[in-house]
Design an enzyme around this catalytic site. Sequence first.
Site: not given
Ligand code: 8X3
Length: 253
Positions: A152, A183
Amino acid sequence: MTYHPSTVLITGATGDFGKAFCKRYAEIGCKIIVHGRNKDKVEALCAELETETYPLVFDVTDKQASLQALSSVPSKYQNIDLLINNAGGALGLDKAQDALLEDWENMISMNVTGLVRVTNVILKGMANRRKGHIINIGSISGNWPYPGGHVYCATKAFVKQFSLAIRADLQGTNVRVSNIEPGMVETKFSYERFKGDKDRADAVYANTTPLTAEDIAETVFWTSTLPQHVNINTLEVMPTKQTFAGLVTERDD
Ligand code: 8X3
């Protein structure tokens, strides 16, 4: 002077971010191409929005379906001047050595291959018309690696560098490119990451104040309505209550 886009394509529009984006652009009367995988959800969202909408149903991981659907957009909606690449997500938070290959491949398909596919099709028209803006929904995880983030994080690092690199090619076209990096936002993101484990998802947002989808919609909207001579390259947004954990050092006994 502020700028108002007229025709917006929002991918992954039936998710929490997508719905918030649709509502924000509907408020200023944009024509919206509402994309999603589920026909019923796309049509329900179109019916809810108080603006002109065009439903576009395809799975961004399916190349043929994507290209066919994107080429079927009626002429009234073809002059897209804002593309929000929002479709995508996270699958799993296990350590890399325990992660499923299928999850890794699916994240790359959604967050990388699907995003570049839609961009490739839409960008040509924008460059030819010398007008347009691509807003990619990146993530802080493209900047800050964390345990279990592996693919991811890597897909969002790709989105960041892709956004910056295509800017270089677009010089002279007036086309803008921005990467918005949220975030922690309380949405179904964690529910989907944990594959329906509601307790685990709820725990992510417990006893703190995460961002909301509306916060990100406002950030995206602001980025897109700045005067056309202004390009936000990258914009990282966190809740005030989220910061950095530092580096970890393994110690010998
Ligand atoms: C979403 C933020 O910090 O869960 O992309 O990866 S995080």
